[in-house]
Design a protein around this motif. Structure first.
Motif, PDB file in Angstrom:
ATOM      1  N   SER A  72       0.831  -1.211   0.000  1.00  0.00           N
ATOM      2  CA  SER A  72       0.000   0.000   0.000  1.00  0.00           C
ATOM      3  C   SER A  72       0.865   1.261   0.000  1.00  0.00           C
ATOM      4  CB  SER A  72      -0.939  -0.002   1.205  1.00  0.00           C
ATOM      5  OG  SER A  72      -0.213  -0.029   2.416  1.00  0.00           O
ATOM      6  N   LEU A  73       1.984   1.221   0.740  1.00  0.00           N
ATOM      7  CA  LEU A  73       2.889   2.373   0.777  1.00  0.00           C
ATOM      8  C   LEU A  73       3.651   2.524  -0.538  1.00  0.00           C
ATOM      9  CD1 LEU A  73       4.328   2.148   4.416  1.00  0.00           C
ATOM     10  CD2 LEU A  73       2.539   3.666   3.537  1.00  0.00           C
ATOM     11  N   LYS A  74       3.961   1.398  -1.170  1.00  0.00           N
ATOM     12  CA  LYS A  74       4.624   1.449  -2.470  1.00  0.00           C
ATOM     13  C   LYS A  74       3.736   2.148  -3.504  1.00  0.00           C
ATOM     14  CE  LYS A  74       7.753  -2.563  -2.448  1.00  0.00           C
ATOM     15  NZ  LYS A  74       8.920  -1.865  -3.044  1.00  0.00           N
ATOM     16  N   ILE A  75       2.443   1.776  -3.494  1.00  0.00           N
ATOM     17  CA  ILE A  75       1.503   2.381  -4.437  1.00  0.00           C
ATOM     18  C   ILE A  75       1.337   3.869  -4.149  1.00  0.00           C
ATOM     19  CG2 ILE A  75      -0.905   2.437  -5.174  1.00  0.00           C
ATOM     20  CD1 ILE A  75       0.684   0.112  -6.295  1.00  0.00           C
ATOM     21  N   ARG A  76       1.199   4.204  -2.859  1.00  0.00           N
ATOM     22  CA  ARG A  76       1.038   5.613  -2.491  1.00  0.00           C
ATOM     23  C   ARG A  76       2.267   6.418  -2.911  1.00  0.00           C
ATOM     24  NH1 ARG A  76      -0.131   8.052   3.602  1.00  0.00           N
ATOM     25  NH2 ARG A  76       0.314  10.219   3.079  1.00  0.00           N
ATOM     26  N   TYR A  77       3.445   5.873  -2.641  1.00  0.00           N
ATOM     27  CA  TYR A  77       4.683   6.563  -3.029  1.00  0.00           C
ATOM     28  C   TYR A  77       4.747   6.756  -4.537  1.00  0.00           C
ATOM     29  CZ  TYR A  77       9.623   7.146  -4.173  1.00  0.00           C
ATOM     30  OH  TYR A  77      10.806   7.588  -4.698  1.00  0.00           O
ATOM     31  N   PHE A  78       4.401   5.718  -5.292  1.00  0.00           N
ATOM     32  CA  PHE A  78       4.431   5.789  -6.754  1.00  0.00           C
ATOM     33  C   PHE A  78       3.524   6.910  -7.264  1.00  0.00           C
ATOM     34  CE2 PHE A  78       2.484   4.590 -10.816  1.00  0.00           C
ATOM     35  CZ  PHE A  78       3.617   4.472 -11.616  1.00  0.00           C
ATOM     36  N   LEU A  79       2.288   6.963  -6.736  1.00  0.00           N
ATOM     37  CA  LEU A  79       1.329   7.970  -7.179  1.00  0.00           C
ATOM     38  C   LEU A  79       1.758   9.379  -6.776  1.00  0.00           C
ATOM     39  CD1 LEU A  79      -2.015   6.108  -6.367  1.00  0.00           C
ATOM     40  CD2 LEU A  79      -0.988   6.477  -8.624  1.00  0.00           C
ATOM     41  N   GLU A  80       2.245   9.519  -5.525  1.00  0.00           N
ATOM     42  CA  GLU A  80       2.681  10.834  -5.052  1.00  0.00           C
ATOM     43  C   GLU A  80       3.879  11.334  -5.856  1.00  0.00           C
ATOM     44  OE1 GLU A  80       3.411  11.003  -0.894  1.00  0.00           O
ATOM     45  OE2 GLU A  80       1.296  10.872  -0.344  1.00  0.00           O
ATOM     46  N   LYS A  81       4.801  10.443  -6.171  1.00  0.00           N
ATOM     47  CA  LYS A  81       5.985  10.852  -6.933  1.00  0.00           C
ATOM     48  C   LYS A  81       5.587  11.314  -8.332  1.00  0.00           C
ATOM     49  CE  LYS A  81      10.632   9.327  -8.203  1.00  0.00           C
ATOM     50  NZ  LYS A  81      11.632   8.235  -8.099  1.00  0.00           N
ATOM     51  N   LYS A  82       4.660  10.579  -8.961  1.00  0.00           N
ATOM     52  CA  LYS A  82       4.179  10.981 -10.280  1.00  0.00           C
ATOM     53  C   LYS A  82       3.510  12.355 -10.216  1.00  0.00           C
ATOM     54  CE  LYS A  82       5.302   7.407 -12.811  1.00  0.00           C
ATOM     55  NZ  LYS A  82       6.293   7.533 -13.930  1.00  0.00           N
ATOM     56  N   LEU A  83       2.695  12.558  -9.171  1.00  0.00           N
ATOM     57  CA  LEU A  83       2.015  13.843  -9.007  1.00  0.00           C
ATOM     58  C   LEU A  83       3.027  14.962  -8.784  1.00  0.00           C
ATOM     59  CD1 LEU A  83      -0.551  15.544  -8.671  1.00  0.00           C
ATOM     60  CD2 LEU A  83      -0.569  14.889  -6.247  1.00  0.00           C
ATOM     61  N   PHE A  84       4.036  14.706  -7.946  1.00  0.00           N
ATOM     62  CA  PHE A  84       5.048  15.726  -7.676  1.00  0.00           C
ATOM     63  C   PHE A  84       5.735  16.163  -8.965  1.00  0.00           C
ATOM     64  CE2 PHE A  84       9.533  16.745  -6.864  1.00  0.00           C
ATOM     65  CZ  PHE A  84       9.362  17.901  -6.114  1.00  0.00           C
ATOM     66  N   TYR A  85       6.161  15.191  -9.772  1.00  0.00           N
ATOM     67  CA  TYR A  85       6.858  15.544 -11.012  1.00  0.00           C
ATOM     68  C   TYR A  85       5.921  16.237 -12.000  1.00  0.00           C
ATOM     69  CZ  TYR A  85      11.307  13.433  -9.843  1.00  0.00           C
ATOM     70  OH  TYR A  85      12.528  13.178  -9.258  1.00  0.00           O
ATOM     71  N   PHE A  86       4.636  15.869 -11.956  1.00  0.00           N
ATOM     72  CA  PHE A  86       3.671  16.521 -12.829  1.00  0.00           C
ATOM     73  C   PHE A  86       3.486  17.984 -12.434  1.00  0.00           C
ATOM     74  CE2 PHE A  86      -0.774  16.813 -14.675  1.00  0.00           C
ATOM     75  CZ  PHE A  86      -0.333  16.787 -15.990  1.00  0.00           C
ATOM     76  N   THR A  87       3.493  18.270 -11.120  1.00  0.00           N
ATOM     77  CA  THR A  87       3.285  19.654 -10.667  1.00  0.00           C
ATOM     78  C   THR A  87       4.485  20.554 -10.952  1.00  0.00           C
ATOM     79  OG1 THR A  87       4.062  19.147  -8.405  1.00  0.00           O
ATOM     80  CG2 THR A  87       1.696  18.943  -8.840  1.00  0.00           C
ATOM     81  N   LEU A  88       5.610  19.971 -11.340  1.00  0.00           N
ATOM     82  CA  LEU A  88       6.771  20.790 -11.693  1.00  0.00           C
ATOM     83  C   LEU A  88       6.480  21.703 -12.884  1.00  0.00           C
ATOM     84  CD1 LEU A  88       9.656  18.162 -11.355  1.00  0.00           C
ATOM     85  CD2 LEU A  88       9.217  20.085  -9.822  1.00  0.00           C
ATOM     86  N   ILE A  89       5.464  21.346 -13.684  1.00  0.00           N
ATOM     87  CA  ILE A  89       5.142  22.174 -14.851  1.00  0.00           C
ATOM     88  C   ILE A  89       4.676  23.571 -14.446  1.00  0.00           C
ATOM     89  CG2 ILE A  89       4.524  20.156 -16.245  1.00  0.00           C
ATOM     90  CD1 ILE A  89       1.580  20.875 -15.837  1.00  0.00           C
ATOM     91  N   LYS A  90       4.247  23.744 -13.174  1.00  0.00           N
ATOM     92  CA  LYS A  90       3.823  25.061 -12.706  1.00  0.00           C
ATOM     93  C   LYS A  90       5.010  25.972 -12.412  1.00  0.00           C
ATOM     94  CE  LYS A  90       0.261  25.698 -12.777  1.00  0.00           C
ATOM     95  NZ  LYS A  90      -0.639  25.938 -13.942  1.00  0.00           N
ATOM     96  N   LYS A  91       6.212  25.403 -12.370  1.00  0.00           N
ATOM     97  CA  LYS A  91       7.458  26.152 -12.130  1.00  0.00           C
ATOM     98  C   LYS A  91       7.390  27.036 -10.882  1.00  0.00           C
ATOM     99  CE  LYS A  91       8.765  26.112 -16.994  1.00  0.00           C
ATOM    100  NZ  LYS A  91       9.146  26.902 -18.196  1.00  0.00           N
ATOM    101  N   PRO A  92       7.015  26.442  -9.744  1.00  0.00           N
ATOM    102  CA  PRO A  92       6.957  27.233  -8.507  1.00  0.00           C
ATOM    103  C   PRO A  92       8.347  27.447  -7.912  1.00  0.00           C
ATOM    104  CG  PRO A  92       6.505  24.954  -8.003  1.00  0.00           C
ATOM    105  CD  PRO A  92       6.683  25.019  -9.495  1.00  0.00           C
ATOM    106  N   HIS A  93       8.430  28.324  -6.932  1.00  0.00           N
ATOM    107  CA  HIS A  93       9.599  28.380  -6.062  1.00  0.00           C
ATOM    108  C   HIS A  93       9.383  27.344  -4.957  1.00  0.00           C
ATOM    109  CE1 HIS A  93      11.933  32.055  -7.263  1.00  0.00           C
ATOM    110  NE2 HIS A  93      10.813  32.244  -7.959  1.00  0.00           N
ATOM    111  N   TYR A  94      10.485  26.786  -4.441  1.00  0.00           N
ATOM    112  CA  TYR A  94      10.402  25.788  -3.376  1.00  0.00           C
ATOM    113  C   TYR A  94      11.176  26.246  -2.141  1.00  0.00           C
ATOM    114  CZ  TYR A  94       8.501  22.360  -6.655  1.00  0.00           C
ATOM    115  OH  TYR A  94       7.695  21.695  -7.553  1.00  0.00           O
TER     116      TYR A  94
END
Length: 219
Positions: A138-160
């Motif tokens: 369950s944690l593997k799946i959650r990590y996989f989905l969160e990582k995909k979402l994180f990289y997808f949100t990079l398109i917004k080019k925010p400051h971190y």
């Protein structure tokens, strides 16, 4: 020039270390507004009694400078679905409706559907790892989905904002985030711990010799 309207999404900061982050941010807002009453904060908060109480006290003290947007979060079921809705649809909707100057997202991900400038507080360095660090399925799946979402949100080019230079370098190396868009800030204790420690604040966070306080203890 001091930004006029700031929307802060705090919904994920409801327990443990993240809740302490929320406490520090609310204290920082209180200190900031004492000398910057032309700024308005729109605060999206979780439904946690002491957080709601703190925001209510800020409203009583500063009036129209605090606009409270309480949300039904966390919930008993489907937290992940509600979080996606609040982070990526509702945040963008409120930002557009209230003509905010920028959005501060406090839990790793930029808001996908907003065209506003964004600042993201990044806690999780696991997103930089090539190998899935978890053993439970369950944690593997959650990590996989969160990582995909994180990289997808990079398109917004925010400051971190990150806690260490290692994470700043990781953003640059693995995510191709420009160095000037990643800022490593030292941990800053809330007033409940101390009022006496002095910290250096990067120039980007200074406005007319006033700065926005941040407390980042989450690991």
């Amino acid at each position: 020039m001091i930004t006029k309207n700031i929307l802060i999404n705090l919904i994920s900061l409801f327990q443990g270390g993240p809740k302490t982050v929320c406490t520090g941010l609310l204290e920082g807002i209180e200190d900031f507004l004492i000398t910057n009453r032309e700024t308005t904060f729109y605060l999206m908060t979780p439904s946690i009694p002491d957080i709601l109480e703190k925001v209510d006290s800020l409203q009583k003290k500063f009036g129209v400078n605090i606009v409270h947007i309480p949300l039904n979060y966390p919930t008993k079921h489907f937290n992940f679905i509600f979080k996606l809705y609040y982070d990526h649809y509702l945040t963008a909707k409120y930002a557009e409706k209230n003509n905010v100057d920028f959005i501060f997202m406090t839990a790793n991900f930029a808001s996908l559907f907003s065209r506003k400038k964004q600042l993201v507080l990044l806690h999780n360095s696991h997103y930089f790892e090539k190998r899935n660090p978890f053993s439970r399925f369950s944690l593997k799946i959650r990590y996989f989905l969160e990582k995909k979402l994180f990289y997808f949100t990079l398109i917004k080019k925010p400051h971190y904002i990150v806690q260490t230079n290692v994470m700043k370098e990781g953003l640059h190396k693995f995510c191709n985030v420009a160095s000037y868009k990643a800022h490593a800030l030292y941990m800053m204790p809330p007033r409940v711990f101390t009022n006496s420690i002095k910290y250096e604040i990067p120039e980007i966070f200074k406005d007319n010799q006033n700065y926005k306080k941040l407390f980042i203890p989450a690991k």
